[in-house]
Design a protein around this motif. Sequence first.
Motif, PDB file in Angstrom:
ATOM      1  N   HIS A   3       0.895  -1.208   0.133  1.00 54.17           N
ATOM      2  CA  HIS A   3      -0.018   0.062  -0.012  1.00 54.17           C
ATOM      3  C   HIS A   3       0.974   1.348  -0.115  1.00 54.17           C
ATOM      4  CE1 HIS A   3      -2.744   2.993   1.498  1.00 54.17           C
ATOM      5  NE2 HIS A   3      -3.698   2.325   0.995  1.00 54.17           N
ATOM      6  N   TYR A   4       0.528   2.225  -0.801  1.00 51.34           N
ATOM      7  CA  TYR A   4       1.330   3.348  -0.904  1.00 51.34           C
ATOM      8  C   TYR A   4       1.415   4.105   0.646  1.00 51.34           C
ATOM      9  CZ  TYR A   4       2.895   8.219  -2.272  1.00 51.34           C
ATOM     10  OH  TYR A   4       3.507   9.214  -2.064  1.00 51.34           O
ATOM     11  N   ALA A   5       0.655   4.123   1.582  1.00 54.17           N
ATOM     12  CA  ALA A   5       0.677   4.726   2.640  1.00 54.17           C
ATOM     13  C   ALA A   5       2.004   4.130   3.431  1.00 54.17           C
ATOM     14  CB  ALA A   5      -0.471   4.711   3.626  1.00 54.17           C
ATOM     15  N   LEU A   6       2.172   2.720   3.308  1.00 57.69           N
ATOM     16  CA  LEU A   6       3.357   2.283   3.899  1.00 57.69           C
ATOM     17  C   LEU A   6       4.589   2.481   3.078  1.00 57.69           C
ATOM     18  CD1 LEU A   6       1.593  -1.183   5.113  1.00 57.69           C
ATOM     19  CD2 LEU A   6       2.240   0.977   6.383  1.00 57.69           C
ATOM     20  N   GLY A   7       4.485   2.101   1.861  1.00 52.62           N
ATOM     21  CA  GLY A   7       5.578   2.204   1.081  1.00 52.62           C
ATOM     22  C   GLY A   7       6.367   3.727   0.917  1.00 52.62           C
ATOM     23  N   ALA A   8       5.735   4.873   1.026  1.00 51.95           N
ATOM     24  CA  ALA A   8       5.848   6.197   0.984  1.00 51.95           C
ATOM     25  C   ALA A   8       6.772   6.383   2.473  1.00 51.95           C
ATOM     26  CB  ALA A   8       4.752   6.975   0.946  1.00 51.95           C
ATOM     27  N   VAL A   9       6.456   5.837   3.427  1.00 53.56           N
ATOM     28  CA  VAL A   9       7.141   6.146   4.584  1.00 53.56           C
ATOM     29  C   VAL A   9       8.450   5.433   4.476  1.00 53.56           C
ATOM     30  CG1 VAL A   9       7.236   5.498   7.232  1.00 53.56           C
ATOM     31  CG2 VAL A   9       5.211   6.415   6.019  1.00 53.56           C
ATOM     32  N   ALA A  10       8.704   4.089   3.857  1.00 54.32           N
ATOM     33  CA  ALA A  10       9.925   3.276   3.990  1.00 54.32           C
ATOM     34  C   ALA A  10      10.683   3.872   2.842  1.00 54.32           C
ATOM     35  CB  ALA A  10       9.635   1.834   3.564  1.00 54.32           C
ATOM     36  N   ASP A  11      10.096   4.572   1.914  1.00 54.54           N
ATOM     37  CA  ASP A  11      11.094   5.346   0.825  1.00 54.54           C
ATOM     38  C   ASP A  11      11.579   6.488   1.514  1.00 54.54           C
ATOM     39  OD1 ASP A  11      11.798   5.548  -2.077  1.00 54.54           O
ATOM     40  OD2 ASP A  11      10.660   7.503  -1.621  1.00 54.54           O
ATOM     41  N   TRP A  12      10.782   7.177   2.349  1.00 52.63           N
ATOM     42  CA  TRP A  12      11.503   8.392   2.953  1.00 52.63           C
ATOM     43  C   TRP A  12      12.589   7.950   3.830  1.00 52.63           C
ATOM     44  CZ3 TRP A  12      11.108  10.117   8.239  1.00 52.63           C
ATOM     45  CH2 TRP A  12      11.668  11.382   8.136  1.00 52.63           C
ATOM     46  N   LEU A  13      12.299   6.762   4.666  1.00 53.55           N
ATOM     47  CA  LEU A  13      13.234   6.393   5.514  1.00 53.55           C
ATOM     48  C   LEU A  13      14.640   6.177   4.659  1.00 53.55           C
ATOM     49  CD1 LEU A  13      11.337   4.469   8.088  1.00 53.55           C
ATOM     50  CD2 LEU A  13      12.455   6.607   8.517  1.00 53.55           C
ATOM     51  N   LEU A  20      20.097   6.564   1.074  1.00 58.24           N
ATOM     52  CA  LEU A  20      20.309   5.851   0.050  1.00 58.24           C
ATOM     53  C   LEU A  20      19.311   5.826  -1.151  1.00 58.24           C
ATOM     54  CD1 LEU A  20      22.437   3.669  -1.129  1.00 58.24           C
ATOM     55  CD2 LEU A  20      21.041   2.056   0.048  1.00 58.24           C
ATOM     56  N   ALA A  21      19.517   6.259  -2.195  1.00 57.30           N
ATOM     57  CA  ALA A  21      18.739   6.463  -3.224  1.00 57.30           C
ATOM     58  C   ALA A  21      19.247   6.297  -4.589  1.00 57.30           C
ATOM     59  CB  ALA A  21      17.936   7.848  -3.328  1.00 57.30           C
ATOM     60  N   PRO A  22      18.473   5.883  -5.564  1.00 58.74           N
ATOM     61  CA  PRO A  22      19.319   5.926  -7.058  1.00 58.74           C
ATOM     62  C   PRO A  22      19.569   7.181  -7.468  1.00 58.74           C
ATOM     63  CG  PRO A  22      16.723   5.571  -7.056  1.00 58.74           C
ATOM     64  CD  PRO A  22      17.348   5.359  -5.760  1.00 58.74           C
ATOM     65  N   ALA A  23      20.605   7.602  -8.208  1.00 59.02           N
ATOM     66  CA  ALA A  23      20.900   8.729  -8.909  1.00 59.02           C
ATOM     67  C   ALA A  23      20.327   8.627 -10.243  1.00 59.02           C
ATOM     68  CB  ALA A  23      22.368   9.203  -8.908  1.00 59.02           C
ATOM     69  N   GLU A  24      20.379   7.288 -10.896  1.00 59.10           N
ATOM     70  CA  GLU A  24      19.514   7.105 -12.240  1.00 59.10           C
ATOM     71  C   GLU A  24      18.754   5.984 -12.058  1.00 59.10           C
ATOM     72  OE1 GLU A  24      23.147   5.354 -14.753  1.00 59.10           O
ATOM     73  OE2 GLU A  24      23.338   7.801 -14.294  1.00 59.10           O
ATOM     74  N   LEU A  40      17.656  11.800  15.931  1.00 58.67           N
ATOM     75  CA  LEU A  40      18.208  10.822  15.522  1.00 58.67           C
ATOM     76  C   LEU A  40      19.630  10.348  15.796  1.00 58.67           C
ATOM     77  CD1 LEU A  40      16.173   9.954  12.442  1.00 58.67           C
ATOM     78  CD2 LEU A  40      15.831   8.829  14.692  1.00 58.67           C
ATOM     79  N   THR A  41      20.137   9.384  16.277  1.00 64.93           N
ATOM     80  CA  THR A  41      21.842   9.469  16.374  1.00 64.93           C
ATOM     81  C   THR A  41      22.374   8.300  15.383  1.00 64.93           C
ATOM     82  OG1 THR A  41      21.406   7.554  18.065  1.00 64.93           O
ATOM     83  CG2 THR A  41      21.581   9.883  18.877  1.00 64.93           C
ATOM     84  N   HIS A  42      21.393   7.663  14.764  1.00 62.32           N
ATOM     85  CA  HIS A  42      22.163   6.488  13.690  1.00 62.32           C
ATOM     86  C   HIS A  42      20.845   6.031  12.745  1.00 62.32           C
ATOM     87  CE1 HIS A  42      20.317   4.086  16.956  1.00 62.32           C
ATOM     88  NE2 HIS A  42      20.314   3.076  15.914  1.00 62.32           N
ATOM     89  N   ALA A  43      21.293   5.559  11.492  1.00 60.39           N
ATOM     90  CA  ALA A  43      20.345   4.870  10.797  1.00 60.39           C
ATOM     91  C   ALA A  43      21.168   4.099   9.763  1.00 60.39           C
ATOM     92  CB  ALA A  43      19.701   5.981   9.778  1.00 60.39           C
ATOM     93  N   SER A  44      20.476   3.262   9.185  1.00 59.07           N
ATOM     94  CA  SER A  44      21.157   2.267   7.865  1.00 59.07           C
ATOM     95  C   SER A  44      20.013   1.995   6.925  1.00 59.07           C
ATOM     96  CB  SER A  44      21.843   1.136   8.653  1.00 59.07           C
ATOM     97  OG  SER A  44      21.065   0.269   9.090  1.00 59.07           O
ATOM     98  N   ALA A  45      20.649   1.798   5.915  1.00 59.33           N
ATOM     99  CA  ALA A  45      19.789   1.177   4.694  1.00 59.33           C
ATOM    100  C   ALA A  45      20.752   0.324   3.791  1.00 59.33           C
ATOM    101  CB  ALA A  45      18.940   2.252   4.002  1.00 59.33           C
ATOM    102  N   ALA A  46      19.909  -0.850   3.281  1.00 58.03           N
ATOM    103  CA  ALA A  46      20.561  -1.415   2.279  1.00 58.03           C
ATOM    104  C   ALA A  46      19.613  -1.876   1.180  1.00 58.03           C
ATOM    105  CB  ALA A  46      21.162  -2.791   2.888  1.00 58.03           C
ATOM    106  N   LYS A  47      20.121  -2.057  -0.007  1.00 58.31           N
ATOM    107  CA  LYS A  47      19.467  -2.262  -1.396  1.00 58.31           C
ATOM    108  C   LYS A  47      20.070  -3.293  -2.169  1.00 58.31           C
ATOM    109  CE  LYS A  47      16.261  -1.546  -4.472  1.00 58.31           C
ATOM    110  NZ  LYS A  47      14.790  -2.322  -4.334  1.00 58.31           N
ATOM    111  N   GLU A  48      19.267  -4.394  -2.339  1.00 61.04           N
ATOM    112  CA  GLU A  48      19.967  -5.294  -3.619  1.00 61.04           C
ATOM    113  C   GLU A  48      19.509  -4.703  -4.808  1.00 61.04           C
ATOM    114  OE1 GLU A  48      21.742  -7.672  -3.032  1.00 61.04           O
ATOM    115  OE2 GLU A  48      21.580  -8.002  -0.978  1.00 61.04           O
ATOM    116  N   THR A  49      20.534  -4.262  -5.525  1.00 55.51           N
ATOM    117  CA  THR A  49      20.534  -3.585  -6.783  1.00 55.51           C
ATOM    118  C   THR A  49      20.875  -4.749  -7.949  1.00 55.51           C
ATOM    119  OG1 THR A  49      23.034  -3.147  -7.170  1.00 55.51           O
ATOM    120  CG2 THR A  49      21.600  -1.525  -5.845  1.00 55.51           C
ATOM    121  N   PRO A  50      20.757  -4.283  -9.129  1.00 51.17           N
ATOM    122  CA  PRO A  50      21.186  -5.438 -10.037  1.00 51.17           C
ATOM    123  C   PRO A  50      22.751  -5.602 -10.202  1.00 51.17           C
ATOM    124  CG  PRO A  50      19.719  -3.913 -10.907  1.00 51.17           C
ATOM    125  CD  PRO A  50      19.929  -3.385  -9.585  1.00 51.17           C
ATOM    126  N   TYR A  51      23.542  -5.026  -9.485  1.00 52.40           N
ATOM    127  CA  TYR A  51      24.837  -5.071  -9.372  1.00 52.40           C
ATOM    128  C   TYR A  51      25.686  -5.564  -8.162  1.00 52.40           C
ATOM    129  CZ  TYR A  51      23.634  -2.020 -13.384  1.00 52.40           C
ATOM    130  OH  TYR A  51      23.341  -1.428 -14.438  1.00 52.40           O
TER     131      TYR A  51
END
Length: 109
Positions: A3-13, A20-24, A40-51
């Motif tokens: 659902h967009y409401a949940l995805g939008a928050v995760a995307d913003w985080l 961490l975001a795609p530049a292209e 906030l004192t810390h954060a992390s994110a990971a993304k499985e990309t095609p590479y």
Amino acid sequence: FNHYALGAVADWLHRVVAGLAPAEPGYRRLLVRPRPGGGLTHASAAKETPYGRAEVRWLRDADTFSVDLAVPVGVTAIVDLPGRAPETVGSGRHRWHISTLDYTDVLGD
């Protein structure tokens, strides 16, 4: 996250808080632009990309803002950190330690 409401928050985080975001499309280039704030004192994110897996982690204490970045092989990253000019890095692991005295006005304590 169907659902967009949940995805939008995760995307913003991922894109804003962790920075961490795609530049292209396709994640051939990453944009790493963490913007800590709000106590906030810390954060992390990971993304499985095609590479491969891209990761960013940051930690903020009273004196230092530290960022760890993993860029997959074949990918470049534009790194835009508080108080510094943006730079481009290639694949591999990268680390920055920035004095919080250099950017406290950017983060608005």
